[in-house]
Design an enzyme around this catalytic site. Structure first.
Site, PDB file in Angstrom:
ATOM      1  N   ASP A   8       0.804  -1.008  -0.138  1.00  0.00           N
ATOM      2  CA  ASP A   8      -0.133   0.011  -0.035  1.00  0.00           C
ATOM      3  C   ASP A   8       0.862   1.120  -0.116  1.00  0.00           C
ATOM      4  O   ASP A   8       2.149   1.069  -0.048  1.00  0.00           O
ATOM      5  CB  ASP A   8      -0.868  -0.071   1.166  1.00  0.00           C
ATOM      6  N   GLU A  10       0.203   4.576   1.837  1.00  0.00           N
ATOM      7  CA  GLU A  10      -0.372   5.251   2.862  1.00  0.00           C
ATOM      8  C   GLU A  10       1.002   5.309   3.870  1.00  0.00           C
ATOM      9  O   GLU A  10       1.432   6.350   4.674  1.00  0.00           O
ATOM     10  CB  GLU A  10      -1.542   5.461   3.460  1.00  0.00           C
ATOM     11  N   HIS A  60      -2.593  -0.055  -3.699  1.00  0.00           N
ATOM     12  CA  HIS A  60      -3.181   1.360  -3.451  1.00  0.00           C
ATOM     13  C   HIS A  60      -3.734   1.782  -4.722  1.00  0.00           C
ATOM     14  O   HIS A  60      -3.485   1.824  -5.885  1.00  0.00           O
ATOM     15  CB  HIS A  60      -1.817   2.167  -3.388  1.00  0.00           C
ATOM     16  N   HIS A 104      -1.494   1.235   6.689  1.00  0.00           N
ATOM     17  CA  HIS A 104      -1.915   2.432   7.384  1.00  0.00           C
ATOM     18  C   HIS A 104      -2.839   1.728   8.587  1.00  0.00           C
ATOM     19  O   HIS A 104      -3.448   0.912   8.257  1.00  0.00           O
ATOM     20  CB  HIS A 104      -2.579   3.467   6.620  1.00  0.00           C
ATOM     21  N   HIS A 116      -7.237   5.550   7.698  1.00  0.00           N
ATOM     22  CA  HIS A 116      -8.787   5.399   7.046  1.00  0.00           C
ATOM     23  C   HIS A 116      -8.874   3.745   6.744  1.00  0.00           C
ATOM     24  O   HIS A 116      -8.126   2.883   6.964  1.00  0.00           O
ATOM     25  CB  HIS A 116      -8.895   5.785   5.489  1.00  0.00           C
ATOM     26  N   GLU A 135      -7.636  -2.501   7.344  1.00  0.00           N
ATOM     27  CA  GLU A 135      -7.163  -3.435   6.341  1.00  0.00           C
ATOM     28  C   GLU A 135      -6.248  -4.420   6.731  1.00  0.00           C
ATOM     29  O   GLU A 135      -6.190  -5.370   6.096  1.00  0.00           O
ATOM     30  CB  GLU A 135      -6.598  -2.334   5.207  1.00  0.00           C
TER      31      GLU A 135
END
Length: 280
Positions: A8, A10, A60, A104, A116, A135
């Site tokens: 990902d 972030e 992502h 994240h 998020h 996640e």
């Protein structure tokens, strides 16, 4: 040894600004380079540890962020939008261990950099069998359902804490410490990449440190949306129940359907919300 790496953005080294993670945004191209360097730190460690196969998923956004010209040539790269299993596309029973890079913390986590869950604006909260899930939990549960443990998670301090909450004493590498959603104290890239590489080398040599997050079926996915319009639009998917003005639920014995439905819901939510952006 066969390794799956989901990357990902972030939680990638050096990044704090949403613009750095959005195609066309200021700093995005450099963000892609940093994301690729974090991934390469793990890929190199895997092959140095004797891996015969490493599959890397660009996890992502549109899935077109990892630099194909800079990624370690020995791996296989899974990229592109609308992958059926999204962040976990390419993962299967063939794999011995999964690694999550640049992850994240879930939505609403204090001092979680770019926190998020799945979508930055449209989703307020996600639950899995009644437990709040980010996640990390969702992807760890999916891997465990395939018999695959998680060996390492990298990201910010909050993401690493969440990984240990979900997986116990799993190996983590914190490359930044958030002071708020868009600000952090950073480990410079050269040192961060050494940290990731060294941790990965240690983990690949010690399978007893790999951890699973087993969740018993049936699986119930719940989402609290930011609008009634999104919830009502998502309800039209067969099997989905509207459980409140802004909440939907779906239950299944197949975790593939959980991950796939999140992708379908996010597509619907993006259209209904008409935001055009991932973060508010």
């Amino acid at each position: 040894m066969k390794v799956f790496v989901s990357v990902d953005m972030e939680g990638v080294t050096g990044l704090t600004d949403p613009e750095e993670m959005r195609a066309g945004g200021r700093g995005y191209e450099r963000g892609c380079e940093l994301m690729t360097a974090d991934a390469n730190a793990v890929i190199t460690a895997a092959f140095d540890a004797g891996a015969e196969k490493v599959v890397v998923a660009d996890a992502h956004g549109t899935g077109k962020n990892l630099r194909v010209d800079l990624i370690d040539e020995r791996c296989t790269l899974v990229r592109g939008p609308y992958k059926p299993m999204r962040m976990a596309e390419g993962l299967g029973g063939w794999c011995d261990v999964a690694v999550y890079v640049g992850y994240h913390a879930r939505a609403g986590t204090p001092r979680g950099v770019l926190n998020h869950t799945w979508m930055g604006r449209e989703i307020q909260n996600v639950t899995l069998n009644g437990e709040v899930a980010g996640e990390i939990r969702l992807m760890a549960a999916y891997a465990s359902g395939l018999g695959v443990p998680v060996g390492l998670v990298t990201g910010d301090v909050a993401a690493c804490a969440e990984a240990r909450e979900v997986l116990g004493e799993v190996a983590t590498v914190a490359v930044k410490k958030g002071s708020d959603r868009y600000a952090a104290e950073l480990v410079p890239p050269a040192r961060a990449h050494r940290m990731i590489n060294e941790a990965a080398r240690t983990v690949f040599a010690a399978p007893d440190r790999w951890r699973r997050h087993d969740v018993d079926p049936p699986y119930t996915l719940g989402v609290e949306w930011n609008s009634t319009a999104i919830a009502q639009s998502c309800e039209v998917v067969p099997g989905v129940r509207l459980t409140g003005p802004r909440t939907t639920e779906f239950t299944t014995d197949d975790f593939h359907e959980i991950v796939g439905l999140l992708g379908v819901w996010s597509t619907i939510a993006g259209e209904v919300g008409c935001t055009g952006r991932h973060y508010s």
